[in-house]
Write a protein that holds these residues in place. Structure first.
Motif, mmCIF file in Angstrom:
data_model
loop_
_atom_site.group_PDB
_atom_site.id
_atom_site.type_symbol
_atom_site.label_atom_id
_atom_site.label_comp_id
_atom_site.label_asym_id
_atom_site.label_seq_id
_atom_site.Cartn_x
_atom_site.Cartn_y
_atom_site.Cartn_z
ATOM 1 N N UNK A 377 0.856 -1.188 0.000
ATOM 2 C CA UNK A 377 0.000 0.000 0.000
ATOM 3 C C UNK A 377 0.893 1.239 0.000
ATOM 4 N N UNK A 378 0.698 2.129 -0.963
ATOM 5 C CA UNK A 378 1.534 3.322 -1.053
ATOM 6 C C UNK A 378 1.006 4.416 -0.130
ATOM 7 N N UNK A 379 1.871 5.341 0.211
ATOM 8 C CA UNK A 379 1.433 6.486 1.007
ATOM 9 C C UNK A 379 0.337 7.259 0.277
ATOM 10 N N UNK A 380 0.497 7.419 -1.030
ATOM 11 C CA UNK A 380 -0.494 8.157 -1.815
ATOM 12 C C UNK A 380 -1.856 7.480 -1.744
ATOM 13 N N UNK A 381 -1.874 6.152 -1.891
ATOM 14 C CA UNK A 381 -3.144 5.429 -1.815
ATOM 15 C C UNK A 381 -3.724 5.511 -0.404
ATOM 16 N N UNK A 382 -2.878 5.419 0.593
ATOM 17 C CA UNK A 382 -3.360 5.511 1.971
ATOM 18 C C UNK A 382 -3.994 6.881 2.230
ATOM 19 N N UNK A 383 -3.371 7.918 1.744
ATOM 20 C CA UNK A 383 -3.930 9.268 1.909
ATOM 21 C C UNK A 383 -5.251 9.409 1.156
ATOM 22 N N UNK A 384 -5.339 8.794 -0.023
ATOM 23 C CA UNK A 384 -6.591 8.809 -0.776
ATOM 24 C C UNK A 384 -7.702 8.105 -0.003
ATOM 25 N N UNK A 385 -7.375 6.977 0.625
ATOM 26 C CA UNK A 385 -8.352 6.242 1.432
ATOM 27 C C UNK A 385 -8.893 7.145 2.538
ATOM 28 N N UNK A 386 -7.994 7.824 3.234
ATOM 29 C CA UNK A 386 -8.412 8.654 4.369
ATOM 30 C C UNK A 386 -9.235 9.848 3.894
ATOM 31 N N UNK A 387 -8.821 10.491 2.819
ATOM 32 C CA UNK A 387 -9.586 11.633 2.308
ATOM 33 C C UNK A 387 -10.979 11.200 1.858
ATOM 34 N N UNK A 388 -11.051 10.053 1.198
ATOM 35 C CA UNK A 388 -12.356 9.565 0.746
ATOM 36 C C UNK A 388 -13.247 9.226 1.929
ATOM 37 N N UNK A 389 -12.687 8.578 2.931
ATOM 38 C CA UNK A 389 -13.445 8.263 4.144
ATOM 39 C C UNK A 389 -13.924 9.535 4.827
ATOM 40 N N UNK A 390 -13.037 10.496 4.967
ATOM 41 C CA UNK A 390 -13.390 11.745 5.645
ATOM 42 C C UNK A 390 -14.547 12.445 4.945
ATOM 43 N N UNK A 391 -14.511 12.508 3.637
ATOM 44 C CA UNK A 391 -15.573 13.209 2.917
ATOM 45 C C UNK A 391 -16.863 12.379 2.873
ATOM 46 N N UNK A 392 -16.725 11.048 2.895
ATOM 47 C CA UNK A 392 -17.921 10.217 2.993
ATOM 48 C C UNK A 392 -18.606 10.413 4.344
ATOM 49 N N UNK A 393 -17.822 10.573 5.398
ATOM 50 C CA UNK A 393 -18.384 10.843 6.727
ATOM 51 C C UNK A 393 -19.041 12.218 6.745
ATOM 52 N N UNK A 394 -18.388 13.227 6.146
ATOM 53 C CA UNK A 394 -18.992 14.562 6.078
ATOM 54 C C UNK A 394 -20.341 14.509 5.383
ATOM 55 N N UNK A 395 -20.402 13.778 4.274
ATOM 56 C CA UNK A 395 -21.646 13.678 3.541
ATOM 57 C C UNK A 395 -22.714 12.981 4.385
ATOM 58 N N UNK A 396 -22.304 11.946 5.136
ATOM 59 C CA UNK A 396 -23.255 11.223 5.971
ATOM 60 C C UNK A 396 -23.865 12.142 7.030
ATOM 61 N N UNK A 397 -23.066 13.022 7.593
ATOM 62 C CA UNK A 397 -23.594 13.945 8.608
ATOM 63 C C UNK A 397 -24.564 14.933 7.977
ATOM 64 N N UNK A 398 -24.286 15.369 6.743
ATOM 65 C CA UNK A 398 -25.186 16.297 6.054
ATOM 66 C C UNK A 398 -26.539 15.628 5.804
ATOM 67 N N UNK A 399 -26.492 14.348 5.402
ATOM 68 C CA UNK A 399 -27.741 13.630 5.150
ATOM 69 C C UNK A 399 -28.487 13.353 6.443
#
Length: 399
Positions: A377-399
């Motif tokens: 797992x690359x650092x870049x992919x790991x950072x992408x995972x975290x950013x995607x998770x973070x924004x998915x959580x933000x969206x969940x709170x909005x809904x």
């Protein structure tokens, strides 16, 4: 809104993946062109290497950890009417191995911090079972995600109540408990898995390790159709070298030379695999800081091999877990859920289990997601995972 500006990964990021090098391929090719494809010397070498790693005297290779669990139960005399306890937070094989022996299965709820079988819950359940004369013959603690269970506490209970212990260390090759390799001190048998998503792989395969010579001999017999070239003492005939005999009803659970060759090659990099996983876990701790989630920890007695990195969403996000899961998958991130509690599976519900019996495991299941974790797992992919998770959580709170 930032969620929708996030670019999709241009490749799929699985939750776990094998790491195969040219040296691994070379080792398998050498085995493939050798005199033996099965029942040769490489399996024996692999058995010796894993037993040395774990600090045990004997290693018995099998074609899967499930097979190894099965023969371990049989070697310990599990049969119809016996009781075997394990954790609900595991893959079904940890319970099914007892059902193969026609034994009764029961479960012990988990610790909310380690997600492993809880020694306190075990002690409470054992005290009740002793009063009702229904103690288990075997307890199978599972080192979930590579994190060792509190084995000394479980061992002390085994001495008090008289049950045997099979450590299911399918996730935990290379892990340590109180500085000692798992499987070395506090169990009768310890089981490892070498499935491709595990810490190291032999493509498919498993291993039982033990310090008990009698158990080792029985398990070795069982994985090989119950057949041996060693004669029973009462047989006075003097046959030639062709002789073999079936002494028990066994199984074709043998590991091939090809699998063992890959396993031996992978074993050379086990230290690197675990160090890399631990490095990535530390980065996850930094990258995920501040999100409304519970991160997996490491008890002071444990050195985890970190097969999995399971997060637990805050209770406010319980109803949005499926949407968060889908968001990650939609962005080519192979998040997974480990595990649906065994007692809730249809087969076990037909045996009398139901939702609500093990509430800590059920609450954990309702809110967990495993994030990608593997050596490549690359650092870049790991950072992408975290950013995607973070924004998915933000969206969940909005809904």
């Amino acid at each position: 809104m930032a969620f929708w500006r996030l670019k999709m990964s241009n490749h799929f990021i699985p939750y776990g993946r094998q790491s195969i090098t040219a040296s691994d391929v070379e080792a398998v090719c050498e085995a493939l062109t050798s005199d033996f494809l099965t029942q040769g010397p490489i399996v024996t070498q692999f058995e010796q290497a894993i037993s040395e790693l774990s600090g045990c005297k004997f290693g018995i290779a099998a074609n899967s950890a499930t097979s190894a669990l099965h023969v371990a139960c049989l070697a310990l005399g599990v049969t119809k009417g016996d009781r075997v306890w394990t954790t609900p937070n595991t893959f079904i094989a940890s319970a099914n191995c007892a059902r193969y022996c026609d034994a009764q299965v029961d479960f012990v709820d988990i610790d909310p911090q380690t997600y492993n079988l809880c020694p306190i819950k075990l002690a409470e359940k054992l005290a009740t079972a002793a009063q009702n004369n229904c103690l288990p013959k075997i307890v199978i603690p599972v080192h979930f995600g590579g994190h060792p269970c509190d084995m000394r506490a479980i061992y002390e209970l085994s001495q008090q109540y008289g049950f045997a212990i099979i450590e299911d260390a399918s996730h935990a090759i290379g892990a340590k408990y109180k500085g000692t390799p798992v499987g070395n001190r506090y169990s009768d048998v310890c089981i490892f898995s070498f499935h491709p998503v595990k810490v190291m792989t032999s493509a498919e395969g498993g291993m039982a390790v033990t310090n008990n010579e009698g158990l080792a001999e029985t398990m070795r017999l069982l994985v090989n159709q119950g057949v041996t070239k060693n004669k029973r003492e009462f047989d006075t005939r003097s046959p030639g070298d062709w002789y073999y005999e079936q002494q028990v009803l066994g199984f074709n659970y043998r590991m091939t030379e090809l699998q063992a060759a890959l396993g031996l090659s992978q074993l050379k990099r086990l230290g690197h695999f675990i160090e890399r996983r631990r490095e990535l876990v530390q980065r996850y701790y930094q990258l995920l800081r501040g999100l409304p989630i519970q991160l997996p920890g490491e008890a002071d007695y444990a050195y985890s091999s970190w097969h999995l990195f399971p997060i637990v969403l805050n209770e406010a996000l319980t109803e949005q877990r499926a949407e968060i899961f889908k968001s990650l998958r939609d962005h080519n991130i192979g998040t997974q859920v480990h595990y649906i509690p065994v007692h809730t599976q249809p087969y076990y519900q037909e045996l009398g289990f139901s939702w609500g019996q093990f509430p800590i495991a059920e609450d954990y299941y309702a809110r967990t997601l495993s994030l990608p974790l593997f050596p490549d797992l690359t650092y870049e992919d790991q950072e992408f995972v975290v950013k995607t998770l973070s924004q998915a959580i933000d969206k969940a709170f909005i809904l």
